[in-house]
Write a protein that holds these residues in place. Structure first.
Motif, PDB file in Angstrom:
ATOM      1  N   GLU A  46       0.818  -1.195   0.000  1.00 60.74           N
ATOM      2  CA  GLU A  46       0.000   0.000   0.000  1.00 60.74           C
ATOM      3  C   GLU A  46       0.863   1.261   0.000  1.00 60.74           C
ATOM      4  OE1 GLU A  46      -2.479   0.291   3.458  1.00 60.74           O
ATOM      5  OE2 GLU A  46      -0.787   0.441   4.836  1.00 60.74           O
ATOM      6  N   PHE A  47       0.317   2.309  -0.565  1.00 62.82           N
ATOM      7  CA  PHE A  47       0.970   3.608  -0.605  1.00 62.82           C
ATOM      8  C   PHE A  47       1.027   4.221   0.792  1.00 62.82           C
ATOM      9  CE2 PHE A  47       2.090   7.751  -2.067  1.00 62.82           C
ATOM     10  CZ  PHE A  47       1.304   8.643  -1.342  1.00 62.82           C
ATOM     11  N   VAL A  48       2.144   4.874   1.102  1.00 58.79           N
ATOM     12  CA  VAL A  48       2.290   5.552   2.386  1.00 58.79           C
ATOM     13  C   VAL A  48       2.442   7.058   2.187  1.00 58.79           C
ATOM     14  CG1 VAL A  48       3.720   5.805   4.445  1.00 58.79           C
ATOM     15  CG2 VAL A  48       3.319   3.533   3.478  1.00 58.79           C
ATOM     16  N   ALA A  49       3.417   7.456   1.371  1.00 63.56           N
ATOM     17  CA  ALA A  49       3.683   8.877   1.197  1.00 63.56           C
ATOM     18  C   ALA A  49       4.444   9.094  -0.104  1.00 63.56           C
ATOM     19  CB  ALA A  49       4.484   9.424   2.369  1.00 63.56           C
ATOM     20  N   ARG A  50       4.296  10.313  -0.630  1.00 61.28           N
ATOM     21  CA  ARG A  50       4.957  10.668  -1.888  1.00 61.28           C
ATOM     22  C   ARG A  50       5.493  12.079  -1.772  1.00 61.28           C
ATOM     23  NH1 ARG A  50       3.874  13.336  -6.775  1.00 61.28           N
ATOM     24  NH2 ARG A  50       4.624  12.285  -8.657  1.00 61.28           N
ATOM     25  N   ILE A  51       6.613  12.341  -2.460  1.00 66.94           N
ATOM     26  CA  ILE A  51       7.180  13.680  -2.485  1.00 66.94           C
ATOM     27  C   ILE A  51       7.585  13.992  -3.919  1.00 66.94           C
ATOM     28  CG2 ILE A  51       9.525  12.887  -1.882  1.00 66.94           C
ATOM     29  CD1 ILE A  51       9.731  15.496  -0.169  1.00 66.94           C
ATOM     30  N   SER A  52       7.289  15.219  -4.331  1.00 68.30           N
ATOM     31  CA  SER A  52       7.597  15.632  -5.693  1.00 68.30           C
ATOM     32  C   SER A  52       9.103  15.757  -5.897  1.00 68.30           C
ATOM     33  CB  SER A  52       6.906  16.961  -5.999  1.00 68.30           C
ATOM     34  OG  SER A  52       7.367  17.976  -5.110  1.00 68.30           O
ATOM     35  N   ARG A  53       9.500  15.917  -7.157  1.00 67.43           N
ATOM     36  CA  ARG A  53      10.927  15.961  -7.476  1.00 67.43           C
ATOM     37  C   ARG A  53      11.639  17.099  -6.753  1.00 67.43           C
ATOM     38  NH1 ARG A  53      12.010  16.280 -13.490  1.00 67.43           N
ATOM     39  NH2 ARG A  53      10.060  17.422 -13.547  1.00 67.43           N
TER      40      ARG A  53
END
Length: 119
Positions: A46-53
């Protein structure tokens, strides 16, 4: 291609904190949006967290909002996940993943780091 290696997992009591790191090599980290996923035993990843470039935008799965913080240091080719107020439900293998620019999928994955939270 980029190679990803996670570190910082371990065993912690409920309410404690851990910090995961993901070191990238082979390519410049700023070429990729980065994310953390997790997979508990017997469950789907499952997805937890994302950060842009650039690091300007972060997104979180609802259950970790307010407890987890994703960050990145492109100069050091690292992405981190600060995890606070951990619960046994956070127990899982945590994976770092890289999404190339213009590609809708996370094409590169680390091998994972085990996080175990005891009650």
């Amino acid at each position: 291609q980029v190679q990803l290696v996670e570190s910082g997992g371990g065993l912690v009591q409920a309410g404690g904190s851990l910090r995961l790191s993901c070191l990238a090599s082979g390519r410049t980290l700023s070429d990729y949006a980065m994310a953390w996923f997790r997979q508990a035993h017997g469950k789907e990843r499952e997805f937890v967290a994302r950060i842009s470039r650039s690091g300007q935008n972060q997104y979180y799965e609802d259950s970790v909002k307010g407890r987890f913080i994703i960050s990145r240091d492109n100069a050091k080719n690292t992405v981190s996940l600060q995890m606070n107020n951990l619960t046994p439900e956070d127990t899982a293998v945590y994976y770092c993943a890289a999404q190339p620019s213009g590609v809708p999928t996370y094409d590169y994955w680390g091998r994972g780091a085990q996080v175990t939270v005891s009650s």
